[in-house]
Scaffold this active site. Structure first.
Site, short mmCIF file in Angstrom:
data_model
loop_
_atom_site.label_atom_id
_atom_site.label_comp_id
_atom_site.label_asym_id
_atom_site.label_seq_id
_atom_site.Cartn_x
_atom_site.Cartn_y
_atom_site.Cartn_z
N TYR A 92 72.44 47.77 31.22
CA TYR A 92 72.57 47.39 32.63
C TYR A 92 73.69 46.39 32.89
O TYR A 92 73.94 46.04 34.05
CB TYR A 92 71.24 46.81 33.14
CG TYR A 92 70.14 47.83 33.13
CD1 TYR A 92 70.14 48.91 34.02
CD2 TYR A 92 69.10 47.75 32.21
CE1 TYR A 92 69.13 49.86 34.00
CE2 TYR A 92 68.08 48.69 32.18
CZ TYR A 92 68.11 49.74 33.08
OH TYR A 92 67.11 50.68 33.06
N HIS A 136 73.56 46.56 40.37
CA HIS A 136 72.29 45.87 40.60
C HIS A 136 72.25 44.51 39.87
O HIS A 136 71.34 43.72 40.10
CB HIS A 136 71.14 46.74 40.11
CG HIS A 136 70.01 46.88 41.09
ND1 HIS A 136 70.07 46.47 42.40
CD2 HIS A 136 68.77 47.42 40.93
CE1 HIS A 136 68.92 46.74 43.01
NE2 HIS A 136 68.11 47.31 42.13
N TYR A 177 62.83 43.14 34.84
CA TYR A 177 63.42 44.25 35.56
C TYR A 177 63.28 43.96 37.05
O TYR A 177 62.40 43.22 37.49
CB TYR A 177 62.85 45.62 35.16
CG TYR A 177 63.25 46.00 33.76
CD1 TYR A 177 64.48 46.58 33.49
CD2 TYR A 177 62.40 45.71 32.69
CE1 TYR A 177 64.87 46.88 32.20
CE2 TYR A 177 62.78 46.01 31.39
CZ TYR A 177 64.01 46.59 31.15
OH TYR A 177 64.40 46.88 29.87
N ASN A 236 62.31 45.31 39.88
CA ASN A 236 61.15 45.52 40.75
C ASN A 236 60.04 44.49 40.56
O ASN A 236 59.14 44.41 41.38
CB ASN A 236 60.58 46.92 40.55
CG ASN A 236 61.55 47.99 41.00
OD1 ASN A 236 62.64 47.72 41.51
ND2 ASN A 236 61.17 49.24 40.80
N ASP A 287 72.42 41.79 44.99
CA ASP A 287 73.34 42.80 45.52
C ASP A 287 72.85 43.24 46.90
O ASP A 287 71.68 43.06 47.24
CB ASP A 287 73.41 44.00 44.57
CG ASP A 287 72.06 44.64 44.34
OD1 ASP A 287 71.82 45.73 44.90
OD2 ASP A 287 71.23 44.06 43.62
N ASN A 310 64.26 46.04 46.26
CA ASN A 310 62.98 45.88 45.56
C ASN A 310 62.82 44.52 44.89
O ASN A 310 61.70 44.02 44.76
CB ASN A 310 62.78 47.01 44.54
CG ASN A 310 62.48 48.33 45.23
OD1 ASN A 310 61.92 48.36 46.32
ND2 ASN A 310 62.88 49.42 44.60
#
Length: 189
Positions: free
Chosen positions: A14, A19, A65, A67, A92, A113
């Site tokens: 990632y 994100h 993560y 969420n 973001d 989220n």
């Protein structure tokens, strides 16, 4: 005491994705200010404590993560007894163009989220935000887009933006937030 939270997803896969703007902004700030990034693992996060202008500042990169970011934020807020007015979330934003940013005093998650999780876990939307534009590409599924790697062209744009954000974050530590928004948000219209 202030809490600066950069949102993103953990793991090499990632790195440099859209994100992960929050992680990137914090890393750039610490580097430019020559603050040694001595990250510790706790609270489902990487966190570090520094002192800026004589005030204790916690920098946080949740490792839950995106969420579930709120779970990590809630742990730190509860442990250190941080006032909601002393929290700044860096994330973001699909509705802002690349190279643009916006400061917000409060608001809804706007479909993000990570912000939704934070609002649910803190029980309020009344936390400050620094939103970094990643634009929308309607030809790509949103999930694929936000988890997509930033192009080399866009990285150059973000490099200049991140340098400007060092000034914004410095001013965050010394100005009332309403003055901060007045000073910087007008430049982003």
């Amino acid at each position: 005491m202030k809490l600066i939270v950069g949102l993103g997803n953990p793991g090499k896969e990632y790195e440099y994705t859209r994100h992960n703007m929050g992680f990137l902004v914090i890393d750039n700030y610490l580097c430019k200010k020559k603050i040694e990034a001595s990250w510790q693992k706790k609270f489902n996060s990487l966190y570090m404590i520094s002192y800026i202008n004589g005030e204790k500042v916690i920098f946080l990169k949740p490792q839950t993560y995106m969420n579930l970011s709120g779970e990590a934020v809630r742990e730190v807020v509860n442990f250190f007894k941080i006032d909601i007015n002393d929290i700044l979330i860096i994330s973001d934003d699909l509705d802002l163009s690349i190279g643009n940013f916006k400061l917000k005093l409060r608001g809804s998650s706007g479909g993000h989220n990570g912000l939704k999780s934070i609002s649910e876990c803190l029980g309020t939307n009344d936390y400050k935000r620094l939103k970094i534009g990643i634009a929308k590409d309607k030809s790509v599924d949103i999930k694929d887009y936000v988890l997509g790697k930033i192009s080399s062209f866009d990285l150059a744009v973000y490099g200049k933006l991140f340098d400007n954000l060092v000034l914004v974050i410095d001013d965050y530590f010394r100005l009332p937030f309403s003055d901060l928004m007045s000073k910087y948000n007008q430049k982003n219209r």
